[in-house]
Design a protein around this motif. Structure first.
Motif, short mmCIF file in Angstrom:
data_model
loop_
_atom_site.label_atom_id
_atom_site.label_comp_id
_atom_site.label_asym_id
_atom_site.label_seq_id
_atom_site.Cartn_x
_atom_site.Cartn_y
_atom_site.Cartn_z
N ALA A 7 -63.49 -27.22 55.78
CA ALA A 7 -63.79 -26.48 54.53
C ALA A 7 -62.16 -27.50 53.88
O ALA A 7 -62.53 -27.81 52.07
N HIS A 8 -60.96 -27.24 54.30
CA HIS A 8 -59.67 -28.55 53.91
C HIS A 8 -60.32 -30.33 53.86
O HIS A 8 -60.06 -30.54 52.88
N LEU A 9 -61.58 -30.79 54.61
CA LEU A 9 -61.83 -31.89 54.68
C LEU A 9 -62.30 -31.75 53.22
O LEU A 9 -62.24 -33.25 52.73
N VAL A 10 -63.67 -31.27 52.51
CA VAL A 10 -63.45 -30.71 51.65
C VAL A 10 -63.00 -31.01 50.51
O VAL A 10 -63.01 -32.16 49.28
N ILE A 11 -62.03 -30.87 50.25
CA ILE A 11 -60.67 -30.26 49.41
C ILE A 11 -60.58 -31.44 49.05
O ILE A 11 -59.99 -31.96 47.76
N CYS A 12 -59.66 -32.00 49.99
CA CYS A 12 -59.60 -33.61 50.56
C CYS A 12 -60.02 -35.02 49.95
O CYS A 12 -59.75 -35.73 49.42
N ALA A 13 -61.20 -34.50 50.77
CA ALA A 13 -62.33 -35.22 49.60
C ALA A 13 -62.63 -35.91 48.47
O ALA A 13 -62.90 -36.83 48.03
N GLU A 14 -62.23 -34.77 47.76
CA GLU A 14 -62.12 -34.95 46.21
C GLU A 14 -60.98 -35.13 45.05
O GLU A 14 -60.25 -35.50 44.39
N LEU A 15 -59.64 -35.52 46.21
CA LEU A 15 -58.42 -36.02 45.98
C LEU A 15 -58.89 -37.28 45.34
O LEU A 15 -59.89 -37.95 45.46
N VAL A 75 -68.02 -41.14 56.47
CA VAL A 75 -68.77 -40.18 57.20
C VAL A 75 -69.64 -41.14 58.15
O VAL A 75 -70.29 -41.58 57.45
N VAL A 76 -69.12 -41.93 59.64
CA VAL A 76 -70.92 -42.92 60.06
C VAL A 76 -71.70 -41.45 60.92
O VAL A 76 -71.19 -41.09 61.41
N PRO A 77 -72.68 -41.05 60.86
CA PRO A 77 -73.88 -40.23 60.94
C PRO A 77 -73.68 -40.27 62.44
O PRO A 77 -73.88 -41.87 63.21
N LEU A 106 -70.43 -33.41 54.74
CA LEU A 106 -68.93 -32.55 54.74
C LEU A 106 -69.18 -31.09 54.45
O LEU A 106 -69.04 -29.91 55.46
N LYS A 107 -69.95 -30.85 53.86
CA LYS A 107 -69.80 -29.20 52.67
C LYS A 107 -71.12 -28.88 53.81
O LYS A 107 -70.46 -27.58 54.35
#
Length: 255
Positions: free
Chosen positions: A164-172, A179-181, A247-248
């Motif tokens: 959840a934190h990564l999702v927030i950071c990704a929108e900064l 992400v490499v699949p 990520l979501k």
């Protein structure tokens, strides 16, 4: 403002421009040292203090109160000055994007006291301030998908919080996250993580970690090699929007 540094400049009849010329840096870099928390890189501190007829601790008392490991401090100084950071991680969420609980989990099993873990975790969280400060660096991070699928410390709730934190950071606005699949065939990132930093004067340096030790690299030929690898790794990663969707989805899978 760091009044001690500003006063020392005046007492020594120096300006940011004249001091920059004496130490071989851009005047804007030197001017930043008047801001709280902006500390010269290790290789410049003693020289600047000598020119200003002061002790390093008088100009930047935070140097003596630092909490990160001694061997890592030169890189933290570089992070603070950088205008751009490009990081690839194969096994862990980058430190600049970790939650406190996740950061603590990364030290699990190491020969550290609880006090040392507390200090190192606090230092790691403090580093993250560069992502939200005014005129902070652009941070582009590429993660292998295995990072967001593997439970840190076997804790699902911890991973849900971290994703959840990564999702927030990704929108900064200062962060680009890719992400490499996991179905990607062998690619250069499998050789290990690294971070490239660009400084205000255009200098590029890298931080490369391994099981034995971490090192800062500044040789032009090595930087060129890492930049070529970065481009190939970045080419395997999903675009920013699709990475955010992944990520979501991963965040929801941990709840």
């Amino acid at each position: 403002m760091n009044h001690a540094f500003v006063a020392a400049l005046a007492e020594a009849c120096e300006t940011a421009e004249s001091l920059a010329d004496r130490v071989g840096l851009h005047p804007k870099t030197v001017a930043r040292w008047a801001n709280p928390g902006r500390i010269p890189q290790t290789r410049h501190r003693a020289e600047v203090a000598k020119i200003l007829h002061k002790d390093v601790a008088e100009l930047w008392p935070d140097v003596l109160n630092r909490r990160e490991p001694v061997w890592f401090r030169p890189w933290v100084d570089i992070e603070r000055e950088a205008v751009a950071l490009r990081a690839f991680q194969l096994a862990w969420v980058p430190g600049l994007l970790q939650t406190e609980a996740y950061a603590r989990a990364t030290f699990r099993g190491q020969a550290l006291t609880s006090d040392e873990v507390d200090e190192f975790v606090s230092a790691r969280i403090d580093r993250q301030a560069i992502l939200t400060r005014e005129r902070g660096p652009l941070f582009v991070a590429v993660l292998d998908e295995g990072i967001i699928r593997r439970p840190a410390a076997g804790d699902r709730a911890l991973m849900a919080e971290q994703l959840a934190h990564l999702v927030i950071c990704a929108e900064l606005p200062s962060v680009q996250l890719h992400v490499v699949p996991r179905d990607t065939a062998t690619y250069p990132g499998l050789d290990g993580p690294f971070t490239l930093a660009e400084l205000p004067d255009g200098t590029r340096v890298a931080h490369v970690d391994s099981q034995a030790r971490a090192q800062i690299i500044d040789q032009a030929s090595d930087i060129a090699t890492l930049e070529r690898r970065w481009e190939r790794i970045r080419g395997e990663a999903l675009p920013r929007g699709r990475s955010l969707d992944l990520l979501k989805e991963a965040a929801a899978s941990w709840t």
